[in-house]
Design a protein around this motif. Sequence first.
Motif, mmCIF file in Angstrom:
data_model
loop_
_atom_site.group_PDB
_atom_site.id
_atom_site.type_symbol
_atom_site.label_atom_id
_atom_site.label_comp_id
_atom_site.label_asym_id
_atom_site.label_seq_id
_atom_site.Cartn_x
_atom_site.Cartn_y
_atom_site.Cartn_z
ATOM 1 N N LEU A 40 22.788 -14.791 -65.643
ATOM 2 C CA LEU A 40 21.897 -13.628 -65.544
ATOM 3 C C LEU A 40 20.510 -14.074 -65.115
ATOM 4 C CD1 LEU A 40 21.389 -10.580 -66.067
ATOM 5 C CD2 LEU A 40 20.872 -11.163 -68.429
ATOM 6 N N ASP A 41 19.992 -13.424 -64.076
ATOM 7 C CA ASP A 41 18.618 -13.670 -63.644
ATOM 8 C C ASP A 41 17.759 -12.499 -64.094
ATOM 9 O OD1 ASP A 41 16.775 -15.258 -61.628
ATOM 10 O OD2 ASP A 41 16.413 -13.135 -61.323
ATOM 11 N N THR A 52 14.417 -12.049 -63.394
ATOM 12 C CA THR A 52 13.163 -11.926 -62.627
ATOM 13 C C THR A 52 12.677 -10.482 -62.484
ATOM 14 O OG1 THR A 52 13.893 -13.818 -61.348
ATOM 15 C CG2 THR A 52 12.059 -12.573 -60.460
ATOM 16 N N SER A 80 13.822 -14.975 -57.147
ATOM 17 C CA SER A 80 14.939 -14.649 -58.020
ATOM 18 C C SER A 80 16.116 -15.571 -57.757
ATOM 19 C CB SER A 80 15.348 -13.199 -57.776
ATOM 20 O OG SER A 80 15.564 -13.012 -56.404
ATOM 21 N N ASN A 81 16.974 -15.668 -58.748
ATOM 22 C CA ASN A 81 18.196 -16.469 -58.616
ATOM 23 C C ASN A 81 19.414 -15.568 -58.720
ATOM 24 O OD1 ASN A 81 17.263 -19.431 -58.674
ATOM 25 N ND2 ASN A 81 16.099 -18.435 -60.285
ATOM 26 N N LYS A 82 20.559 -16.198 -58.585
ATOM 27 C CA LYS A 82 21.799 -15.426 -58.551
ATOM 28 C C LYS A 82 22.173 -14.879 -59.927
ATOM 29 C CE LYS A 82 25.893 -17.397 -57.751
ATOM 30 N NZ LYS A 82 26.929 -18.096 -56.993
ATOM 31 N N THR A 83 22.562 -13.621 -59.967
ATOM 32 C CA THR A 83 23.182 -13.054 -61.160
ATOM 33 C C THR A 83 24.660 -12.926 -60.877
ATOM 34 O OG1 THR A 83 21.244 -11.815 -61.860
ATOM 35 C CG2 THR A 83 23.367 -10.986 -62.585
ATOM 36 N N GLN A 135 16.402 -13.940 -48.576
ATOM 37 C CA GLN A 135 16.949 -14.509 -49.819
ATOM 38 C C GLN A 135 16.809 -13.536 -50.976
ATOM 39 O OE1 GLN A 135 15.106 -18.241 -50.645
ATOM 40 N NE2 GLN A 135 16.618 -19.394 -49.472
ATOM 41 N N THR A 136 15.640 -12.903 -51.063
ATOM 42 C CA THR A 136 15.412 -11.939 -52.137
ATOM 43 C C THR A 136 16.370 -10.758 -51.994
ATOM 44 O OG1 THR A 136 13.100 -12.612 -52.086
ATOM 45 C CG2 THR A 136 13.605 -10.633 -53.327
ATOM 46 N N ILE A 169 19.370 -10.801 -50.992
ATOM 47 C CA ILE A 169 20.702 -11.144 -51.518
ATOM 48 C C ILE A 169 20.782 -10.752 -52.995
ATOM 49 C CG2 ILE A 169 22.292 -13.039 -52.070
ATOM 50 C CD1 ILE A 169 21.236 -14.498 -49.593
ATOM 51 N N GLN A 170 19.701 -11.041 -53.744
ATOM 52 C CA GLN A 170 19.703 -10.707 -55.178
ATOM 53 C C GLN A 170 19.703 -9.188 -55.374
ATOM 54 O OE1 GLN A 170 20.338 -13.372 -56.461
ATOM 55 N NE2 GLN A 170 19.421 -14.780 -54.985
ATOM 56 N N GLU A 173 23.059 -7.677 -54.958
ATOM 57 C CA GLU A 173 23.858 -7.799 -56.184
ATOM 58 C C GLU A 173 23.488 -6.700 -57.175
ATOM 59 O OE1 GLU A 173 24.559 -8.515 -60.143
ATOM 60 O OE2 GLU A 173 22.598 -9.165 -59.421
ATOM 61 N N ARG A 185 25.815 -3.255 -59.411
ATOM 62 C CA ARG A 185 25.953 -3.146 -60.865
ATOM 63 C C ARG A 185 26.275 -1.714 -61.292
ATOM 64 N NH1 ARG A 185 20.484 -6.419 -62.726
ATOM 65 N NH2 ARG A 185 20.985 -8.334 -61.623
ATOM 66 N N SER A 213 11.292 -3.209 -61.839
ATOM 67 C CA SER A 213 10.207 -4.061 -61.348
ATOM 68 C C SER A 213 8.952 -3.295 -60.919
ATOM 69 C CB SER A 213 10.682 -4.884 -60.155
ATOM 70 O OG SER A 213 11.873 -5.544 -60.468
ATOM 71 N N TYR A 249 9.302 -5.109 -53.008
ATOM 72 C CA TYR A 249 9.097 -5.971 -54.181
ATOM 73 C C TYR A 249 8.099 -7.083 -53.875
ATOM 74 C CZ TYR A 249 10.245 -9.617 -57.591
ATOM 75 O OH TYR A 249 10.175 -10.603 -58.538
#
Lengths: 169, 308
Positions: free
Chosen positions: A65-66, A68, A81-84, B24-25, B27-28, B31, B35, B42, B302
């Motif tokens: 879980l990230d 951020t 941020s990192n991977k969740t 890159q951001t 990609i998060q 995800e 959900r 944020s 963001y």
Amino acid sequence: MQILLTSPQFLLIVNRLAQQLIENDDNINDTVFIGLQPRGVYVSDKIIEQVKLLCPGKEIKYGLLDITFYRDDVRTEIHLSNKTEIPFSIDGKKVILIDDVLYTGRTIRAALDALQDFGRPKKVELCVLINRRFDRELPIQPDYCGKTIDGQFNEKVKVDKEKGEVVIY
Amino acid sequence: MQLSTKHLIGIKELYAEDITLILQTAIQFKEVLQRPVKKVPSLRDVTIVNLFYENSTRTRISFELAEKRLGADSINFSASASSVSKGETLLDTVNNILSMKVDMVVMRHQASGAAHFLAKHLPETAIVNAGDGTNEHPTQALLDAFSIQEKIGDLAGKKIVLVGDIMHSRVALSNIYLLKKMGAEIMVAGPPTLIPKYIKEALGVIVEYDIKKALQWCDVANILRIQLERQKKVLFSTLREYNLAYGVTKKLLDGLSKEIVIMHPGPINRGVEIDSDVADGSNSIILQQVENGVAVRMAVLYLLAERK
């Protein structure tokens, strides 16, 4: 730089935590483990390795879980941020959050918030390698703890991945 | 880690590192959108206005969703239903909105340079360009890049052709800037009347007038809409003739020795620049582009929302 846990001590504690995490569990299928990105993942990887050894043949649900996007200082400083990765439902499960250092408690607050977006767990517990007990800014305490220290405000605690030890600097 | 800029006016002003950070951001955020609760808190203390002086379906809905999924408050403004028709200037309009404590401005405008103008007069407010005239459409280029990366990996060394109305397309210009910065090879293809004369010298792209050769050369074909509303004189005889000469058809793709990825920024003129069986075919990622648009715009908002 002062070594807080040497590599053998670190492994001993990881083993102990792994045993504690499963000793109350009659049914490991109803437990999910979640490592907190980015720094908690090294510790959680090690703990999960041990948990798997202790529960052969059982499926261990382990996610990352990230937090951020849930931080309370998200707009003061932009963090990468990192991977969740939580490829299972946490509804009705016991969730054990795993992190390296419990300090102000703000990360865990954010993690509890983030967790809600994935479902409604039956129970959430917290497992940390290092608990800095006098530095809390929120009413959050660990359920499982590797070592408790009385760190100074200006000190930092870090898990050194390469050496497998924990240092204060 | 932060962007080198306070505004997103165009890809031209970004560095490769900025583009990488945004992708890159994103990609998060993609995800996050998978959900059960597709939302993060944020930007819950941020208010964003979407100023649309020109019509839009995708971009406007995409920005609005991105804002809502970041927890921001958003308000919408369309020029046709406002005091713009009473003669209020752009700067007056924006200043009036900002005085009601709005933090960020997303703007689409029919005049090239409109976003740049706003950023110059309002240096403290984050301005996001959602398309200005025939200049740039930076978030479209970013979501195109994101979709290409997702489909075939790293952009460096990839061959991408932009097909059609290059002359009037802000998507083309933003795509060219971005892909160049990321090390891809770019070709533009279409009738000579729709390709700016000195584009090869000015932007360092390959120019090709034969659609079949262009498609054979590329890994990805990004097919652009014929922008009849911007064409002030006759640049080709009929839409049917354009389709016969430059339309991307199933037959054309079947004649290639390899499979290529098909993209289109929308809205599609079916049967003009692209045929239905190509747009809906298995190599088309047109709807993925739209899906990725929300994640990419979340990343942009963001990263620009940092409190100064």
